[in-house]
Design an enzyme around this catalytic site. Sequence first.
Site, PDB file in Angstrom:
ATOM      1  N   GLY A   1       2.569   2.537  -2.436  1.00 24.96           N
ATOM      2  CA  GLY A   1       2.566   3.202  -3.736  1.00 24.96           C
ATOM      3  C   GLY A   1       3.527   2.554  -4.727  1.00 24.96           C
TER       4      GLY A   1
ATOM      5  N   GLY B   1       0.759  -1.245   0.000  1.00 27.16           N
ATOM      6  CA  GLY B   1       0.000   0.000   0.000  1.00 27.16           C
ATOM      7  C   GLY B   1       0.792   1.300   0.000  1.00 27.16           C
TER       8      GLY B   1
ATOM      9  N   ASP C   1       2.913  -9.312  -8.187  1.00 25.46           N
ATOM     10  CA  ASP C   1       2.133  -9.292  -6.942  1.00 25.46           C
ATOM     11  C   ASP C   1       0.851 -10.089  -7.172  1.00 25.46           C
ATOM     12  OD1 ASP C   1       0.651  -8.728  -4.722  1.00 25.46           O
ATOM     13  OD2 ASP C   1       0.901  -6.554  -4.824  1.00 25.46           O
TER      14      ASP C   1
HETATM   15  N1  LIG Z   1       1.750  10.135  -3.950  1.00 26.48           N
HETATM   16  C1  LIG Z   1       0.494   9.753  -3.870  1.00 26.48           C
HETATM   17  N2  LIG Z   1      -0.486  10.656  -3.671  1.00 26.48           N
HETATM   18  C2  LIG Z   1      -1.765  10.280  -3.601  1.00 26.48           C
HETATM   19  N3  LIG Z   1      -2.189   9.006  -3.702  1.00 26.48           N
HETATM   20  C3  LIG Z   1      -1.252   8.052  -3.893  1.00 26.48           C
HETATM   21  C4  LIG Z   1       0.132   8.369  -3.994  1.00 26.48           C
HETATM   22  N4  LIG Z   1       0.808   7.223  -4.198  1.00 26.48           N
HETATM   23  C5  LIG Z   1      -0.102   6.232  -4.216  1.00 26.48           C
HETATM   24  N5  LIG Z   1      -1.335   6.721  -4.035  1.00 26.48           N
HETATM   25  C6  LIG Z   1      -2.584   5.973  -3.967  1.00 26.48           C
HETATM   26  O1  LIG Z   1      -2.469   5.006  -2.931  1.00 26.48           O
HETATM   27  C7  LIG Z   1      -3.130   3.806  -3.293  1.00 26.48           C
HETATM   28  C8  LIG Z   1      -2.175   2.638  -3.223  1.00 26.48           C
HETATM   29  O2  LIG Z   1      -1.179   2.850  -4.198  1.00 26.48           O
HETATM   30  P1  LIG Z   1      -0.505   1.654  -4.998  1.00 26.48           P
HETATM   31  O3  LIG Z   1      -1.537   0.702  -5.493  1.00 26.48           O
HETATM   32  O4  LIG Z   1       0.436   2.254  -5.979  1.00 26.48           O
HETATM   33  O5  LIG Z   1       0.278   0.973  -3.778  1.00 26.48           O
HETATM   34  P2  LIG Z   1       0.973  -0.459  -3.708  1.00 26.48           P
HETATM   35  O6  LIG Z   1       2.125  -0.306  -2.784  1.00 26.48           O
HETATM   36  O7  LIG Z   1       1.276  -0.963  -5.061  1.00 26.48           O
HETATM   37  O8  LIG Z   1      -0.173  -1.298  -3.045  1.00 26.48           O
HETATM   38  P3  LIG Z   1      -0.280  -2.915  -2.917  1.00 26.48           P
HETATM   39  O9  LIG Z   1       0.774  -3.316  -1.968  1.00 26.48           O
HETATM   40  O10 LIG Z   1      -1.663  -3.095  -2.373  1.00 26.48           O
HETATM   41  O11 LIG Z   1      -0.077  -3.458  -4.288  1.00 26.48           O
HETATM   42  C9  LIG Z   1      -3.696   4.029  -4.682  1.00 26.48           C
HETATM   43  O12 LIG Z   1      -5.014   4.434  -4.555  1.00 26.48           O
HETATM   44  C10 LIG Z   1      -2.849   5.178  -5.241  1.00 26.48           C
HETATM   45  O13 LIG Z   1      -3.553   5.959  -6.184  1.00 26.48           O
END
Ligand SMILES: Nc1ncnc2c1ncn2[C@@H]1O[C@H](COP(=O)(O)OP(=O)(O)OP(=O)(O)O)[C@@H](O)[C@H]1O
Length: 407
Positions: A94, A92, A119
């Site tokens: 990003g 989560g 993933d």
């Molecule tokens: N810099 C940011 N500003 C605002 N929202 C963000 C930002 N970075 C990520 N998000 C939001 O946070 C949420 C999670 O992001 P993301 O899916 O890229 O994370 P992840 O680490 O890949 O998650 P997971 O581990 O569940 O795969 C998404 O809704 C994304 O749009």
Amino acid sequence: MAVAPTMASPSPLKFVSRTSFESMGFLSYVPRSFKSSHFSKKPLSISIPRRPPRASLQEVRAVEAPAESVAGFDEMVSGTQRKYYLLGGKGGVGKTSCAASLAVKFANNGHPTLVVSTDPAHSLSDSFAQDLTGGTLVRVEGLDYPLFALEINPEKAREEFRAASQKNGGTGVKDFMDGMGLGMLVEQLGELKLGELLDTPPPGLDEAIAISKVIQFLESQEYSMFTRIVFDTAPTGHTLRLLSLPDFLDASIGKILRLKEKINSATSAIKSVFGQEENKQQDAADKLERLRERMIKVRELFRDTESTEFVIVTIPTVMAVSESSRLHASLKKEHVPVKRLIVNQVLPPSASDCKFCAMKRKDQMRALEIIQNDPELAGLNMIQAPLVDVEIRGVPALKFMGDIIWK
Ligand SMILES: Nc1ncnc2c1ncn2[C@@H]1O[C@H](COP(=O)(O)OP(=O)(O)OP(=O)(O)O)[C@@H](O)[C@H]1O
């Protein structure tokens, strides 16, 4: 001694407002279904500051990127030899947004690029706002240069594999596995009756499937066009397993092989007197050993500083930073090259009297300070990415984010 965070702490932050997205036409890319299903229902009961007021010019200047905060994209983009970037970190934080934005940026700089999700809980499709599921290469729309995505679906693969193996005693398995780019696995593990084994899949099988796709990249013509391959990896634990796959093979498939040997020797004790079964098993063991050697080659590739880099993605919280520190220690142990650390979702400085924002930012500054004093993380090139006030979805939004992070 701990150094108090100051406004001059490294940050490429600029105030990123909804208006900036609107001016790029971003909001028009939010699908109708999303708009109606998510905005027309009950309003949220908690109050989240929707739009922090603009930071004063002085504040923005104070946090503009000093040299060490620049990602060094010039270096990442230079050269036409193939490079692999693996983005990983806690769930989560990003990872997908950062990986997808990097892939968009590479493609926009003329690199035929592939972004792969390993993933099991994929979010590439959500991030690009396109259906990229299915386990095959899908072209991402909305770019002038080729960008392809691949979501490897180990869950589905395992299910289909099991069905195929039950249907016709194994001949369908080969076809199916070929389709998955796993023909090699079948060839080398054929005698182990993987179909049976998959009824009780060993831990780490997901990673085995993902890594076998990497082998396919290395060998197949279909993938030879790509000069940049970006991996959106699974949260930390899975990723570490993936990177230590040869050990996994020893521990998991090796164990199964030994178990199978035991069962075989019990059921075919008489035959083995004549030596046939033993030969067969020796053959299987040799094949397994060859597979292991091949996997070791992949691991070597992931350790190659010329072609590969693991980028750690984190957020400015003590928990995420601690995990990132452990991740870096483990990656170092595996000799995986790491140079960059993205600290995502950093709150822009605010001149408002929003107490929530002020507290949150103070907390984040503390986490940034921990990073700067952490023996594992301090040496990395820290890239700060701002928390923006809309969800990052679709190519224009990813381009916008990529231009902020990857400079
Ligand atoms: N810099 C940011 N500003 C605002 N929202 C963000 C930002 N970075 C990520 N998000 C939001 O946070 C949420 C999670 O992001 P993301 O899916 O890229 O994370 P992840 O680490 O890949 O998650 P997971 O581990 O569940 O795969 C998404 O809704 C994304 O749009």
